[in-house]
Design a protein around this motif. Structure first.
Motif, mmCIF file in Angstrom:
data_model
loop_
_atom_site.group_PDB
_atom_site.id
_atom_site.type_symbol
_atom_site.label_atom_id
_atom_site.label_comp_id
_atom_site.label_asym_id
_atom_site.label_seq_id
_atom_site.Cartn_x
_atom_site.Cartn_y
_atom_site.Cartn_z
ATOM 1 N N ILE A 90 13.728 -0.462 5.683
ATOM 2 C CA ILE A 90 13.394 -1.489 4.695
ATOM 3 C C ILE A 90 12.582 -0.885 3.547
ATOM 4 C CG2 ILE A 90 12.053 -3.599 4.310
ATOM 5 C CD1 ILE A 90 12.718 -4.365 7.232
ATOM 6 N N LEU A 91 11.602 -0.057 3.893
ATOM 7 C CA LEU A 91 10.700 0.501 2.887
ATOM 8 C C LEU A 91 11.330 1.623 2.070
ATOM 9 C CD1 LEU A 91 7.407 0.708 5.002
ATOM 10 C CD2 LEU A 91 8.063 -1.068 3.373
ATOM 11 N N ARG A 131 0.837 -1.203 0.000
ATOM 12 C CA ARG A 131 0.000 0.000 0.000
ATOM 13 C C ARG A 131 0.870 1.249 0.000
ATOM 14 N NH1 ARG A 131 -3.422 0.625 4.671
ATOM 15 N NH2 ARG A 131 -4.576 2.148 3.454
ATOM 16 N N ALA A 132 1.976 1.197 0.747
ATOM 17 C CA ALA A 132 2.892 2.338 0.768
ATOM 18 C C ALA A 132 3.530 2.537 -0.610
ATOM 19 C CB ALA A 132 3.968 2.122 1.823
ATOM 20 N N VAL A 133 3.805 1.441 -1.314
ATOM 21 C CA VAL A 133 4.360 1.545 -2.662
ATOM 22 C C VAL A 133 3.379 2.265 -3.579
ATOM 23 C CG1 VAL A 133 5.053 0.228 -4.699
ATOM 24 C CG2 VAL A 133 5.848 -0.490 -2.442
ATOM 25 N N THR A 134 2.116 1.877 -3.517
ATOM 26 C CA THR A 134 1.117 2.508 -4.393
ATOM 27 C C THR A 134 0.929 3.980 -4.071
ATOM 28 O OG1 THR A 134 -0.759 1.930 -2.946
ATOM 29 C CG2 THR A 134 -0.114 0.321 -4.632
ATOM 30 N N ALA A 158 9.835 1.944 -1.756
ATOM 31 C CA ALA A 158 10.435 1.361 -2.961
ATOM 32 C C ALA A 158 9.639 0.137 -3.402
ATOM 33 C CB ALA A 158 11.884 0.968 -2.674
ATOM 34 N N GLN A 159 9.565 -0.064 -4.691
ATOM 35 C CA GLN A 159 8.832 -1.211 -5.223
ATOM 36 C C GLN A 159 9.739 -2.432 -5.240
ATOM 37 O OE1 GLN A 159 6.953 -0.486 -8.956
ATOM 38 N NE2 GLN A 159 5.820 -2.414 -8.936
ATOM 39 N N GLY A 170 8.660 8.652 -5.791
ATOM 40 C CA GLY A 170 8.323 8.748 -7.200
ATOM 41 C C GLY A 170 9.149 7.879 -8.107
ATOM 42 N N ARG A 171 10.235 7.301 -7.561
ATOM 43 C CA ARG A 171 11.080 6.421 -8.385
ATOM 44 C C ARG A 171 10.547 5.000 -8.456
ATOM 45 N NH1 ARG A 171 17.521 7.576 -7.447
ATOM 46 N NH2 ARG A 171 17.563 9.717 -8.278
#
Length: 220
Positions: A209-210, A156-159, A164-165, A218-219
C-alpha cells in the motif's frame, strides 16, 4: 435496575471508598474476561454468575455497573487500551528503523498483545459484535482509532521519503479489516501459519500500500 446504587464512603479495612470501588471494578472486569472471553460467553452470562465469579455480591455489581452490557463495553475498551499501549511503546522504540523493520516491530507488538490471551481475541473480534447499536458504535470508534494510527504512521513515512504521497484513509480502513480478520482466523486455528508468518504477511500488505509498483523514493 435503572441506575447504580450509591456506593459507600469513608475508610474501611485500610482502604478509602475510592480504592475499594476500584478494586471491585477490577474484580468484575477480571471475572468478565474469563466468562465473556471463554465460557459461557457474554450472552449466556448472568449478573449473578459474574458476581459469583468475582467473589462479590449482586448489590456490589449494581454499585459499579447498570447492566452486563456496561461491563462488556468497559472490558472491550480495556483490551483495546492494552493493545494501544503496546503499539505506542513499539512505535517509540522502532522510530530509528527503516520502514519495513519499523512496521514489523509495530505489528509484532500488536499481534503479540492481542493474541497473548485467547480471551482478548474473543472480546475484541467476537463477543462485541451484534450486541447493540451502542456497542457497534463503540467498536467502530475503536476501529477508527486504529485507522488513524495507520494513517499517522503512513504520513510519517511519506515525510521521510519512504512512501508514496496520497490520502491513506480508505486504504488504511481496508487494511485494518485485513488485520482483524487474519488475527481472528489465526487465533481460531483456521490459518496454518506461525504468528511471525502472519505478521510478515501483514507487513507485506502494508508495504504494498505504501510503496506501490512504479513508485520510487523521492518521487512523493
Amino acid at each position: 435496575m435503572t441506575g447504580r446504587l450509591k456506593a459507600p464512603t469513608g475508610r474501611y479495612g485500610g482502604k478509602t471508598a475510592a480504592e475499594r470501588q476500584a478494586e471491585r471494578r477490577r474484580r468484575f472486569l477480571a471475572a468478565a474476561l474469563q466468562l465473556f472471553g471463554d465460557a459461557p460467553g457474554y450472552r449466556a452470562t448472568t449478573v449473578a454468575a459474574l458476581s459469583e465469579a468475582a467473589g462479590l455480591s449482586t448489590r456490589q455489581f449494581y454499585e459499579e455497573f447498570r447492566t452486563l452490557e456496561d461491563v462488556l463495553a468497559a472490558l472491550h475498551l480495556e483490551v483495546n487500551d492494552w493493545a494501544t499501549a503496546a503499539v505506542v511503546a513499539a512505535v517509540a522504540d522502532a522510530d530509528h528503523l527503516p520502514l519495513a523493520e519499523r512496521a514489523a516491530a509495530i505489528f509484532r507488538a500488536y499481534a503479540a498483545n492481542v493474541t497473548s490471551d485467547p480471551r482478548r481475541v474473543r472480546i475484541t473480534f467476537v463477543e462485541i459484535i451484534g450486541v447493540s447499536p451502542r456497542l457497534e458504535e463503540q467498536r467502530l470508534a475503536r476501529r477508527a482509532h486504529w485507522v488513524d494510527l495507520v494513517c499517522v504512521e503512513a504520513n510519517r513515512a511519506v515525510t521521510r521519503g519512504e512512501a508514496a504521497q496520497r490520502d491513506y484513509r480508505l486504504a488504511a480502513t481496508g487494511f485494518i479489516g485485513s488485520v482483524n480478520g487474519l488475527l481472528h482466523d489465526w487465533s481460531a486455528g483456521w490459518v496454518d501459519a506461525t504468528l511471525d508468518e502472519v505478521v510478515e504477511e501483514l507487513v507485506r500488505q502494508l508495504l504494498g500500500i505504501l510503496q506501490p509498483a512504479g513508485w520510487e523514493p523521492g518521487r512523493g
